[in-house]
Design a protein around this motif. Sequence first.
Motif, PDB file in Angstrom:
ATOM      1  N   THR A 142       0.906  -1.361  -0.369  1.00 48.55           N
ATOM      2  CA  THR A 142       0.455  -0.075  -0.452  1.00 48.55           C
ATOM      3  C   THR A 142       0.888   1.057   0.197  1.00 48.55           C
ATOM      4  O   THR A 142       0.570   2.411  -0.508  1.00 48.55           O
ATOM      5  CB  THR A 142      -1.171   0.014   1.181  1.00 48.55           C
ATOM      6  N   GLY A 143       1.943   1.449   0.816  1.00 44.55           N
ATOM      7  CA  GLY A 143       2.888   2.415   0.777  1.00 44.55           C
ATOM      8  C   GLY A 143       2.690   3.247  -0.687  1.00 44.55           C
ATOM      9  O   GLY A 143       2.920   2.524  -2.216  1.00 44.55           O
ATOM     10  N   PHE A 144       3.567   3.905  -0.673  1.00 39.34           N
ATOM     11  CA  PHE A 144       4.359   5.103  -1.744  1.00 39.34           C
ATOM     12  C   PHE A 144       2.987   5.841  -3.358  1.00 39.34           C
ATOM     13  O   PHE A 144       3.018   5.026  -4.329  1.00 39.34           O
ATOM     14  CB  PHE A 144       5.592   4.859  -2.487  1.00 39.34           C
ATOM     15  N   GLY A 145       1.831   5.791  -2.649  1.00 40.18           N
ATOM     16  CA  GLY A 145       0.680   6.193  -3.433  1.00 40.18           C
ATOM     17  C   GLY A 145      -0.013   5.086  -3.349  1.00 40.18           C
ATOM     18  O   GLY A 145      -1.118   5.991  -4.432  1.00 40.18           O
ATOM     19  N   ARG A 146      -0.137   4.388  -3.447  1.00 40.96           N
ATOM     20  CA  ARG A 146      -0.880   3.272  -4.197  1.00 40.96           C
ATOM     21  C   ARG A 146      -2.124   3.604  -3.846  1.00 40.96           C
ATOM     22  O   ARG A 146      -3.317   3.499  -4.781  1.00 40.96           O
ATOM     23  CB  ARG A 146      -0.736   1.506  -3.548  1.00 40.96           C
ATOM     24  N   THR A 147      -2.364   3.923  -2.662  1.00 39.97           N
ATOM     25  CA  THR A 147      -3.665   4.613  -2.100  1.00 39.97           C
ATOM     26  C   THR A 147      -4.051   5.580  -2.444  1.00 39.97           C
ATOM     27  O   THR A 147      -3.120   6.178  -2.878  1.00 39.97           O
ATOM     28  CB  THR A 147      -4.169   3.632  -0.934  1.00 39.97           C
ATOM     29  N   ARG A 148      -5.772   6.477  -2.137  1.00 37.39           N
ATOM     30  CA  ARG A 148      -5.122   7.779  -1.817  1.00 37.39           C
ATOM     31  C   ARG A 148      -4.600   8.334  -1.034  1.00 37.39           C
ATOM     32  O   ARG A 148      -4.173  10.094  -1.298  1.00 37.39           O
ATOM     33  CB  ARG A 148      -7.199   8.693  -1.908  1.00 37.39           C
ATOM     34  N   THR A 149      -3.601   7.910  -0.407  1.00 36.61           N
ATOM     35  CA  THR A 149      -2.679   8.821   0.592  1.00 36.61           C
ATOM     36  C   THR A 149      -1.099   8.028   0.058  1.00 36.61           C
ATOM     37  O   THR A 149      -1.393   7.174   0.194  1.00 36.61           O
ATOM     38  CB  THR A 149      -2.672   8.700   1.514  1.00 36.61           C
ATOM     39  N   LEU A 150      -0.004   9.209   0.708  1.00 31.92           N
ATOM     40  CA  LEU A 150       1.113   8.585   0.514  1.00 31.92           C
ATOM     41  C   LEU A 150       1.281   6.896   0.907  1.00 31.92           C
ATOM     42  O   LEU A 150       1.612   6.476   0.427  1.00 31.92           O
ATOM     43  CB  LEU A 150       2.199   9.341   0.673  1.00 31.92           C
ATOM     44  N   PHE A 151       0.284   6.932   2.499  1.00 32.98           N
ATOM     45  CA  PHE A 151       0.826   5.618   3.038  1.00 32.98           C
ATOM     46  C   PHE A 151      -0.586   5.250   3.060  1.00 32.98           C
ATOM     47  O   PHE A 151      -1.071   6.337   3.854  1.00 32.98           O
ATOM     48  CB  PHE A 151       1.472   6.011   3.631  1.00 32.98           C
TER      49      PHE A 151
END
Length: 468
Positions: free
Chosen positions: A251-260
Amino acid sequence: MSLHERDRSLVWHPFTQHGVASEHLCVSRAQGAYLYDEHNKSYLDMVSSWWVNLHGHAHPEIAKAIYKQSLTLEHVMFAGFTHEPAVNLCEQLKEVLDPALKRFFFSDNGSTAVETALKMAYQYWWNQGQHQRTKFLCFEGAYHGDTFGAMSVGHSCGFYEPFKPLLFNVGTIPFPATWSMDDCVDAKEAHALAFLDNHLKAHHSHIAAFIAEPLVQGASGMRFCRPEFLKKVVELVRSYNILVIFDEVMTGFGRTRTLFAYEQVGCAPDLLCLAKGLSGGFLPLALTIATESIYESFLGETFTKALAHGHTYTANPLGCVAAIASLSLLRSANCMEARKMIEQVHYQCLSDLVLKHPRLKAPRINGTLAAFQFDSSDTNYINPIAALLKAKCLEAGLIVRPLGNVAYFLPPYCISEDELRGAYATLSEILIGLDTSSSLNSNQHALREEACDTIATESLEKDSVLFW
Ligand SMILES: *Cc1c(COP(=O)(O)O)cnc(C)c1O
Protein backbone atom coordinates in the motif's frame (compact mmCIF):
# COMPACT_ATOMS: atom_id res chain seq x y z
CA MET A 1 17.39 -23.19 -28.48
CA SER A 2 14.83 -20.46 -27.78
CA LEU A 3 15.04 -18.44 -24.57
CA HIS A 4 11.90 -20.20 -23.41
CA GLU A 5 13.50 -23.65 -23.91
CA ARG A 6 16.72 -22.59 -22.18
CA ASP A 7 14.64 -21.22 -19.29
CA ARG A 8 12.59 -24.41 -19.05
CA SER A 9 15.67 -26.57 -18.76
CA LEU A 10 17.17 -24.59 -15.86
CA VAL A 11 14.92 -22.16 -14.04
CA TRP A 12 12.49 -22.62 -11.15
CA HIS A 13 10.02 -19.70 -11.11
CA PRO A 14 8.24 -18.22 -8.06
CA PHE A 15 4.60 -19.09 -7.29
CA THR A 16 4.51 -21.37 -10.33
CA GLN A 17 3.24 -24.93 -10.76
CA HIS A 18 5.67 -26.03 -13.46
CA GLY A 19 3.63 -29.19 -13.99
CA VAL A 20 0.93 -27.18 -15.76
CA ALA A 21 2.50 -23.77 -16.39
CA SER A 22 2.18 -22.33 -19.86
CA GLU A 23 5.10 -20.66 -21.59
CA HIS A 24 6.72 -17.78 -19.78
CA LEU A 25 6.64 -14.51 -21.63
CA CYS A 26 10.17 -13.56 -22.68
CA VAL A 27 10.52 -9.86 -21.96
CA SER A 28 13.33 -8.16 -23.84
CA ARG A 29 12.78 -4.60 -22.75
CA ALA A 30 10.39 -2.26 -20.98
CA GLN A 31 9.58 1.40 -21.25
CA GLY A 32 7.06 3.52 -19.36
CA ALA A 33 3.91 1.48 -18.73
CA TYR A 34 4.83 -1.16 -21.32
CA LEU A 35 6.75 -4.43 -21.48
CA TYR A 36 7.99 -5.68 -24.87
CA ASP A 37 8.50 -9.33 -25.82
CA GLU A 38 11.13 -10.78 -28.16
CA HIS A 39 8.93 -10.04 -31.17
CA ASN A 40 8.53 -6.44 -30.01
CA LYS A 41 4.87 -6.93 -29.12
CA SER A 42 3.87 -4.48 -26.36
CA TYR A 43 2.00 -5.27 -23.16
CA LEU A 44 0.49 -2.68 -20.85
CA ASP A 45 1.70 -3.49 -17.32
CA MET A 46 -1.53 -3.21 -15.31
CA VAL A 47 0.01 -4.82 -12.21
CA SER A 48 3.15 -2.66 -12.03
CA SER A 49 5.32 -5.79 -12.25
CA TRP A 50 4.09 -7.32 -8.97
CA TRP A 51 3.30 -3.92 -7.44
CA VAL A 52 6.86 -2.57 -7.47
CA ASN A 53 6.95 -0.14 -10.38
CA LEU A 54 5.77 3.40 -9.59
CA HIS A 55 6.81 5.76 -12.36
CA GLY A 56 7.18 3.45 -15.34
CA HIS A 57 9.89 1.11 -16.53
CA ALA A 58 13.41 2.29 -17.37
CA HIS A 59 12.70 5.75 -15.99
CA PRO A 60 15.69 7.87 -17.05
CA GLU A 61 15.96 9.84 -13.76
CA ILE A 62 16.17 6.68 -11.68
CA ALA A 63 18.42 4.91 -14.20
CA LYS A 64 20.83 7.86 -14.24
CA ALA A 65 20.96 8.07 -10.45
CA ILE A 66 21.88 4.37 -10.25
CA TYR A 67 24.53 4.65 -12.98
CA LYS A 68 26.14 7.67 -11.38
CA GLN A 69 26.19 6.10 -7.93
CA SER A 70 27.64 2.85 -9.24
CA LEU A 71 30.73 4.72 -10.49
CA THR A 72 31.31 6.15 -7.00
CA LEU A 73 30.31 3.58 -4.37
CA GLU A 74 28.38 0.49 -5.37
CA HIS A 75 28.27 -1.20 -1.98
CA VAL A 76 29.85 -1.34 1.44
CA MET A 77 28.90 -3.34 4.53
CA PHE A 78 26.54 -1.39 6.77
CA ALA A 79 27.75 -2.53 10.19
CA GLY A 80 30.52 -0.13 11.18
CA PHE A 81 30.09 1.90 7.97
CA THR A 82 27.62 4.42 6.61
CA HIS A 83 27.19 6.52 3.45
CA GLU A 84 25.38 9.56 2.04
CA PRO A 85 22.75 7.68 -0.01
CA ALA A 86 21.44 5.81 3.06
CA VAL A 87 21.34 8.84 5.34
CA ASN A 88 19.88 11.08 2.63
CA LEU A 89 17.12 8.58 1.98
CA CYS A 90 16.20 8.41 5.68
CA GLU A 91 16.15 12.21 5.92
CA GLN A 92 13.89 12.50 2.92
CA LEU A 93 11.53 9.76 4.01
CA LYS A 94 11.31 11.36 7.44
CA GLU A 95 9.83 14.44 5.78
CA VAL A 96 6.86 12.47 4.45
CA LEU A 97 6.32 10.10 7.39
CA ASP A 98 4.57 10.61 10.69
CA PRO A 99 6.98 12.32 13.12
CA ALA A 100 6.76 9.32 15.48
CA LEU A 101 8.50 7.11 12.90
CA LYS A 102 12.15 7.92 13.45
CA ARG A 103 14.51 4.96 13.24
CA PHE A 104 15.24 3.35 9.90
CA PHE A 105 16.44 -0.25 9.63
CA PHE A 106 17.35 -1.40 6.11
CA SER A 107 16.92 -4.81 4.51
CA ASP A 108 16.17 -5.94 0.98
CA ASN A 109 12.62 -7.22 0.53
CA GLY A 110 9.15 -7.17 2.01
CA SER A 111 9.49 -10.46 3.86
CA THR A 112 12.69 -9.36 5.59
CA ALA A 113 11.12 -6.01 6.49
CA VAL A 114 8.33 -7.96 8.20
CA GLU A 115 10.69 -10.45 9.90
CA THR A 116 12.66 -7.51 11.26
CA ALA A 117 9.51 -5.82 12.60
CA LEU A 118 8.37 -9.05 14.31
CA LYS A 119 11.78 -9.53 15.90
CA MET A 120 11.97 -5.89 17.01
CA ALA A 121 8.51 -6.08 18.57
CA TYR A 122 9.28 -9.31 20.42
CA GLN A 123 12.69 -8.17 21.64
CA TYR A 124 11.34 -4.77 22.67
CA TRP A 125 9.40 -6.57 25.40
CA TRP A 126 12.15 -9.11 26.10
CA ASN A 127 14.66 -6.30 26.68
CA GLN A 128 12.30 -4.95 29.34
CA GLY A 129 12.04 -8.29 31.12
CA GLN A 130 8.60 -9.15 29.69
CA HIS A 131 9.60 -12.54 28.36
CA GLN A 132 6.01 -13.82 28.29
CA ARG A 133 5.07 -11.60 25.32
CA THR A 134 5.63 -14.28 22.70
CA LYS A 135 2.42 -14.02 20.65
CA PHE A 136 1.34 -11.96 17.67
CA LEU A 137 -2.11 -10.91 16.50
CA CYS A 138 -3.01 -10.74 12.82
CA PHE A 139 -6.00 -10.62 10.50
CA GLU A 140 -7.51 -13.61 8.81
CA GLY A 141 -6.41 -13.51 5.16
CA ALA A 142 -3.28 -11.43 5.84
CA TYR A 143 -0.21 -11.81 3.63
CA HIS A 144 3.17 -10.65 4.90
CA GLY A 145 5.73 -12.56 2.81
CA ASP A 146 7.11 -16.08 2.45
CA THR A 147 9.75 -16.47 5.18
CA PHE A 148 8.77 -18.33 8.37
CA GLY A 149 7.82 -15.44 10.64
CA ALA A 150 5.94 -13.75 7.81
CA MET A 151 4.22 -17.04 6.93
CA SER A 152 3.18 -17.47 10.57
CA VAL A 153 1.39 -14.13 10.74
CA GLY A 154 0.07 -14.76 7.20
CA HIS A 155 -0.89 -18.39 7.88
CA SER A 156 -4.48 -17.99 6.65
CA CYS A 157 -3.78 -16.43 3.25
CA GLY A 158 -4.09 -19.83 1.60
CA PHE A 159 -0.54 -20.46 0.37
CA TYR A 160 1.13 -22.42 3.16
CA GLU A 161 -0.67 -25.69 3.77
CA PRO A 162 2.49 -27.88 3.83
CA PHE A 163 4.24 -25.59 6.31
CA LYS A 164 1.49 -25.30 8.93
CA PRO A 165 3.22 -27.60 11.49
CA LEU A 166 6.35 -25.44 11.35
CA LEU A 167 4.70 -22.07 11.91
CA PHE A 168 4.43 -20.32 15.28
CA ASN A 169 1.05 -19.85 16.83
CA VAL A 170 -0.75 -16.51 16.35
CA GLY A 171 -4.09 -14.97 17.31
CA THR A 172 -6.22 -14.41 14.21
CA ILE A 173 -8.95 -11.75 14.07
CA PRO A 174 -11.78 -11.95 11.51
CA PHE A 175 -11.30 -9.46 8.65
CA PRO A 176 -14.48 -7.58 7.65
CA ALA A 177 -13.72 -7.43 3.92
CA THR A 178 -15.94 -4.86 2.26
CA TRP A 179 -16.72 -3.10 -1.03
CA SER A 180 -19.02 -0.57 -2.63
CA MET A 181 -22.61 -0.67 -1.37
CA ASP A 182 -21.87 -3.46 1.08
CA ASP A 183 -24.99 -3.85 3.27
CA CYS A 184 -23.34 -6.06 5.85
CA VAL A 185 -20.25 -4.05 6.63
CA ASP A 186 -21.45 -2.79 10.03
CA ALA A 187 -22.34 -6.28 11.17
CA LYS A 188 -19.05 -7.75 9.96
CA GLU A 189 -17.05 -5.04 11.72
CA ALA A 190 -19.01 -5.41 14.95
CA HIS A 191 -18.34 -9.15 14.91
CA ALA A 192 -14.61 -8.64 14.32
CA LEU A 193 -14.35 -6.05 17.10
CA ALA A 194 -16.25 -8.24 19.58
CA PHE A 195 -13.99 -11.15 18.71
CA LEU A 196 -10.90 -8.99 19.20
CA ASP A 197 -12.19 -7.65 22.50
CA ASN A 198 -12.69 -11.17 23.86
CA HIS A 199 -9.36 -12.34 22.57
CA LEU A 200 -7.54 -9.41 24.15
CA LYS A 201 -9.26 -9.87 27.51
CA ALA A 202 -8.04 -13.45 27.63
CA HIS A 203 -4.56 -13.17 26.09
CA HIS A 204 -3.31 -9.57 26.14
CA SER A 205 -0.45 -10.12 28.54
CA HIS A 206 1.14 -12.62 26.12
CA ILE A 207 0.83 -10.50 22.98
CA ALA A 208 3.86 -8.56 21.71
CA ALA A 209 2.30 -6.92 18.65
CA PHE A 210 -0.58 -6.71 16.23
CA ILE A 211 0.33 -6.72 12.52
CA ALA A 212 -1.82 -5.70 9.54
CA GLU A 213 -1.73 -4.54 5.97
CA PRO A 214 -3.57 -1.24 6.48
CA LEU A 215 -6.83 -0.85 4.48
CA VAL A 216 -6.03 -3.39 1.76
CA GLN A 217 -5.01 -7.04 2.07
CA GLY A 218 -3.10 -7.46 -1.17
CA ALA A 219 -2.17 -11.04 -2.01
CA SER A 220 -5.27 -12.64 -0.50
CA GLY A 221 -7.40 -10.79 -3.05
CA MET A 222 -7.27 -6.99 -2.70
CA ARG A 223 -9.61 -7.19 0.29
CA PHE A 224 -10.55 -3.76 1.69
CA CYS A 225 -11.56 -2.66 5.16
CA ARG A 226 -12.83 0.74 6.29
CA PRO A 227 -10.36 3.14 7.91
CA GLU A 228 -12.74 3.78 10.85
CA PHE A 229 -12.74 0.07 11.58
CA LEU A 230 -8.97 -0.25 11.53
CA LYS A 231 -8.68 2.80 13.76
CA LYS A 232 -10.93 1.12 16.33
CA VAL A 233 -8.81 -2.02 16.16
CA VAL A 234 -5.63 -0.02 16.74
CA GLU A 235 -7.17 1.86 19.67
CA LEU A 236 -8.39 -1.34 21.28
CA VAL A 237 -5.05 -3.08 20.82
CA ARG A 238 -3.14 -0.08 22.17
CA SER A 239 -5.38 0.12 25.22
CA TYR A 240 -3.61 -3.12 26.24
CA ASN A 241 -0.16 -1.70 25.51
CA ILE A 242 0.34 -3.96 22.49
CA LEU A 243 2.57 -2.68 19.67
CA VAL A 244 1.15 -2.02 16.20
CA ILE A 245 2.98 -3.05 13.02
CA PHE A 246 1.73 -1.82 9.66
CA ASP A 247 2.94 -3.69 6.61
CA GLU A 248 2.74 -1.13 3.80
CA VAL A 249 4.89 -3.16 1.43
CA MET A 250 2.06 -3.02 -1.13
CA THR A 251 0.00 0.00 0.00
CA GLY A 252 2.94 2.38 0.48
CA PHE A 253 4.14 5.11 -1.89
CA GLY A 254 0.79 6.36 -3.16
CA ARG A 255 -0.92 3.16 -4.23
CA THR A 256 -3.95 4.16 -2.16
CA ARG A 257 -5.24 7.72 -2.20
CA THR A 258 -2.70 8.88 0.40
CA LEU A 259 1.07 8.49 0.28
CA PHE A 260 0.77 5.82 2.98
CA ALA A 261 -2.47 4.06 3.83
CA TYR A 262 -2.04 4.69 7.57
CA GLU A 263 -2.74 8.38 6.88
CA GLN A 264 -6.35 7.45 6.03
CA VAL A 265 -6.62 5.40 9.22
CA GLY A 266 -5.53 8.44 11.20
CA CYS A 267 -2.92 6.70 13.32
CA ALA A 268 0.71 5.86 12.71
CA PRO A 269 2.04 2.43 13.71
CA ASP A 270 4.92 1.72 16.10
CA LEU A 271 6.67 -0.18 13.30
CA LEU A 272 6.23 0.40 9.58
CA CYS A 273 7.38 -2.03 6.86
CA LEU A 274 8.22 -0.72 3.39
CA ALA A 275 9.60 -2.46 0.29
CA LYS A 276 8.21 -3.01 -3.26
CA GLY A 277 7.69 0.60 -4.47
CA LEU A 278 10.45 1.97 -2.22
CA SER A 279 13.06 1.91 -5.01
CA GLY A 280 10.50 2.75 -7.70
CA GLY A 281 10.71 -0.89 -8.80
CA PHE A 282 14.39 -0.81 -9.81
CA LEU A 283 16.26 -2.62 -7.05
CA PRO A 284 15.46 -4.78 -4.04
CA LEU A 285 15.36 -2.50 -0.99
CA ALA A 286 13.29 -2.50 2.18
CA LEU A 287 12.92 -0.61 5.44
CA THR A 288 11.51 -1.30 8.87
CA ILE A 289 10.89 2.03 10.56
CA ALA A 290 10.50 2.20 14.34
CA THR A 291 9.54 4.76 16.94
CA GLU A 292 12.22 6.20 19.16
CA SER A 293 10.98 4.32 22.21
CA ILE A 294 11.35 0.98 20.44
CA TYR A 295 14.87 1.93 19.37
CA GLU A 296 15.77 3.05 22.90
CA SER A 297 14.71 -0.27 24.40
CA PHE A 298 17.62 -1.87 22.49
CA LEU A 299 20.29 0.42 23.97
CA GLY A 300 22.66 -0.82 26.67
CA GLU A 301 26.23 -1.74 27.54
CA THR A 302 26.20 -5.32 26.31
CA PHE A 303 25.36 -6.88 22.97
CA THR A 304 22.52 -9.00 24.43
CA LYS A 305 20.03 -6.16 24.10
CA ALA A 306 21.09 -5.25 20.53
CA LEU A 307 19.15 -6.39 17.49
CA ALA A 308 21.12 -9.37 16.16
CA HIS A 309 19.75 -9.11 12.68
CA GLY A 310 21.18 -7.93 9.37
CA HIS A 311 21.37 -8.81 5.71
CA THR A 312 24.56 -8.52 3.70
CA TYR A 313 23.12 -6.09 1.14
CA THR A 314 21.73 -3.81 3.86
CA ALA A 315 21.28 -0.21 2.65
CA ASN A 316 22.80 -0.91 -0.75
CA PRO A 317 23.79 2.54 -2.09
CA LEU A 318 22.38 1.83 -5.58
CA GLY A 319 19.02 0.92 -4.06
CA CYS A 320 19.14 4.03 -1.86
CA VAL A 321 19.76 6.47 -4.73
CA ALA A 322 17.03 4.76 -6.77
CA ALA A 323 14.69 5.28 -3.80
CA ILE A 324 15.68 8.94 -3.46
CA ALA A 325 15.05 9.58 -7.18
CA SER A 326 11.75 7.70 -7.01
CA LEU A 327 10.59 9.60 -3.93
CA SER A 328 11.33 12.94 -5.54
CA LEU A 329 9.26 11.94 -8.61
CA LEU A 330 6.50 10.74 -6.29
CA ARG A 331 6.34 14.10 -4.51
CA SER A 332 6.13 16.10 -7.74
CA ALA A 333 2.90 17.87 -8.69
CA ASN A 334 2.80 15.86 -11.93
CA CYS A 335 2.70 12.58 -10.10
CA MET A 336 -0.03 13.72 -7.72
CA GLU A 337 -2.13 14.81 -10.72
CA ALA A 338 -1.50 11.48 -12.42
CA ARG A 339 -2.60 9.52 -9.36
CA LYS A 340 -5.77 11.59 -9.12
CA MET A 341 -6.52 10.99 -12.79
CA ILE A 342 -6.08 7.23 -12.33
CA GLU A 343 -8.51 7.22 -9.42
CA GLN A 344 -11.12 9.20 -11.37
CA VAL A 345 -10.90 6.92 -14.38
CA HIS A 346 -11.19 3.91 -12.05
CA TYR A 347 -14.41 5.34 -10.61
CA GLN A 348 -15.97 5.95 -14.00
CA CYS A 349 -14.79 2.86 -15.81
CA LEU A 350 -15.24 0.33 -13.02
CA SER A 351 -18.85 1.52 -12.51
CA ASP A 352 -19.46 1.06 -16.24
CA LEU A 353 -17.83 -2.34 -16.17
CA VAL A 354 -19.93 -3.77 -13.33
CA LEU A 355 -23.02 -2.29 -14.95
CA LYS A 356 -22.29 -4.03 -18.22
CA HIS A 357 -21.32 -7.29 -16.58
CA PRO A 358 -23.84 -8.40 -14.00
CA ARG A 359 -21.72 -11.33 -12.93
CA LEU A 360 -19.03 -9.02 -11.63
CA LYS A 361 -19.46 -7.95 -8.04
CA ALA A 362 -17.89 -6.26 -5.03
CA PRO A 363 -16.22 -3.38 -6.90
CA ARG A 364 -13.78 -1.39 -4.79
CA ILE A 365 -11.35 1.44 -5.31
CA ASN A 366 -8.81 3.21 -3.16
CA GLY A 367 -6.55 5.62 -5.05
CA THR A 368 -4.77 3.93 -7.94
CA LEU A 369 -6.04 0.46 -7.00
CA ALA A 370 -9.31 -0.90 -8.43
CA ALA A 371 -10.61 -4.45 -7.92
CA PHE A 372 -13.70 -6.56 -8.50
CA GLN A 373 -14.78 -10.18 -8.12
CA PHE A 374 -16.27 -12.78 -10.41
CA ASP A 375 -19.52 -14.13 -9.15
CA SER A 376 -18.11 -17.58 -8.70
CA SER A 377 -17.88 -19.84 -5.71
CA ASP A 378 -14.38 -20.89 -6.69
CA THR A 379 -12.03 -18.60 -4.76
CA ASN A 380 -8.90 -20.70 -5.26
CA TYR A 381 -5.69 -18.92 -6.22
CA ILE A 382 -5.70 -21.07 -9.35
CA ASN A 383 -9.15 -20.25 -10.68
CA PRO A 384 -10.45 -21.29 -14.14
CA ILE A 385 -12.08 -17.94 -15.07
CA ALA A 386 -9.04 -16.08 -13.76
CA ALA A 387 -6.64 -18.21 -15.79
CA LEU A 388 -8.67 -17.67 -18.92
CA LEU A 389 -8.94 -13.93 -18.31
CA LYS A 390 -5.20 -13.68 -17.78
CA ALA A 391 -4.45 -15.57 -21.01
CA LYS A 392 -6.94 -13.56 -23.08
CA CYS A 393 -5.64 -10.28 -21.69
CA LEU A 394 -2.08 -11.29 -22.51
CA GLU A 395 -3.13 -12.04 -26.08
CA ALA A 396 -4.68 -8.56 -26.21
CA GLY A 397 -1.50 -6.93 -24.87
CA LEU A 398 -2.62 -6.41 -21.29
CA ILE A 399 -0.83 -7.79 -18.22
CA VAL A 400 -3.29 -8.73 -15.47
CA ARG A 401 -2.80 -11.31 -12.74
CA PRO A 402 -6.06 -12.19 -10.97
CA LEU A 403 -5.91 -13.41 -7.37
CA GLY A 404 -8.38 -16.28 -7.13
CA ASN A 405 -11.73 -14.87 -8.28
CA VAL A 406 -10.53 -11.27 -7.89
CA ALA A 407 -9.20 -9.16 -10.75
CA TYR A 408 -7.58 -5.78 -10.23
CA PHE A 409 -5.77 -2.91 -11.94
CA LEU A 410 -2.76 -1.35 -10.20
CA PRO A 411 -0.96 0.52 -12.97
CA PRO A 412 2.27 2.54 -12.79
CA TYR A 413 1.53 6.25 -12.34
CA CYS A 414 2.89 7.11 -15.79
CA ILE A 415 -0.07 5.43 -17.53
CA SER A 416 -2.03 7.91 -19.68
CA GLU A 417 -5.77 8.45 -19.41
CA ASP A 418 -6.29 6.94 -22.88
CA GLU A 419 -4.21 3.89 -22.03
CA LEU A 420 -6.17 3.31 -18.82
CA ARG A 421 -9.56 3.75 -20.51
CA GLY A 422 -8.31 1.47 -23.28
CA ALA A 423 -7.41 -1.19 -20.72
CA TYR A 424 -10.96 -1.09 -19.32
CA ALA A 425 -12.41 -1.34 -22.85
CA THR A 426 -10.22 -4.36 -23.66
CA LEU A 427 -11.13 -5.99 -20.36
CA SER A 428 -14.82 -5.43 -21.03
CA GLU A 429 -14.60 -7.01 -24.48
CA ILE A 430 -12.79 -10.02 -23.10
CA LEU A 431 -15.36 -10.40 -20.32
CA ILE A 432 -18.16 -10.45 -22.90
CA GLY A 433 -16.37 -13.37 -24.51
CA LEU A 434 -16.18 -15.07 -21.09
CA ASP A 435 -19.96 -14.71 -20.69
CA THR A 436 -19.96 -12.63 -17.52
CA SER A 437 -22.66 -10.41 -19.00
CA SER A 438 -25.43 -13.02 -19.03
CA SER A 439 -28.69 -13.22 -17.12
CA LEU A 440 -29.88 -10.66 -14.60
CA ASN A 441 -33.62 -9.98 -14.69
CA SER A 442 -34.71 -6.41 -15.46
CA ASN A 443 -35.47 -5.63 -11.82
CA GLN A 444 -32.00 -6.68 -10.69
CA HIS A 445 -30.59 -4.71 -13.54
CA ALA A 446 -32.41 -1.51 -12.54
CA LEU A 447 -31.25 -1.84 -8.93
CA ARG A 448 -27.73 -2.30 -10.10
CA GLU A 449 -27.91 0.69 -12.38
CA GLU A 450 -29.06 2.87 -9.52
CA ALA A 451 -26.25 1.61 -7.28
CA CYS A 452 -23.64 2.31 -9.90
CA ASP A 453 -24.96 5.81 -10.55
CA THR A 454 -24.72 6.67 -6.88
CA ILE A 455 -21.17 5.44 -6.77
CA ALA A 456 -20.12 7.47 -9.78
CA THR A 457 -21.72 10.75 -8.66
CA GLU A 458 -20.59 10.42 -5.06
CA SER A 459 -17.04 9.89 -6.11
CA LEU A 460 -17.03 12.96 -8.29
CA GLU A 461 -18.69 15.22 -5.74
CA LYS A 462 -16.79 14.29 -2.63
CA ASP A 463 -13.09 14.75 -2.85
CA SER A 464 -12.84 13.18 0.55
CA VAL A 465 -14.58 9.92 -0.26
CA LEU A 466 -12.16 7.32 0.94
CA PHE A 467 -13.24 4.19 -0.79
CA TRP A 468 -16.29 2.27 -1.87
C1 LIG B 1 4.73 -8.60 -1.42
C2 LIG B 1 4.44 -8.40 0.01
C3 LIG B 1 5.31 -8.84 1.00
C4 LIG B 1 6.56 -9.62 0.69
O1 LIG B 1 7.48 -8.87 -0.02
P1 LIG B 1 8.66 -9.61 -0.81
O2 LIG B 1 9.52 -8.51 -1.30
O3 LIG B 1 7.99 -10.38 -1.91
O4 LIG B 1 9.35 -10.50 0.15
C5 LIG B 1 5.01 -8.57 2.33
N1 LIG B 1 3.88 -7.90 2.65
C6 LIG B 1 3.02 -7.46 1.72
C7 LIG B 1 1.81 -6.69 2.15
C8 LIG B 1 3.25 -7.70 0.38
O5 LIG B 1 2.37 -7.28 -0.55
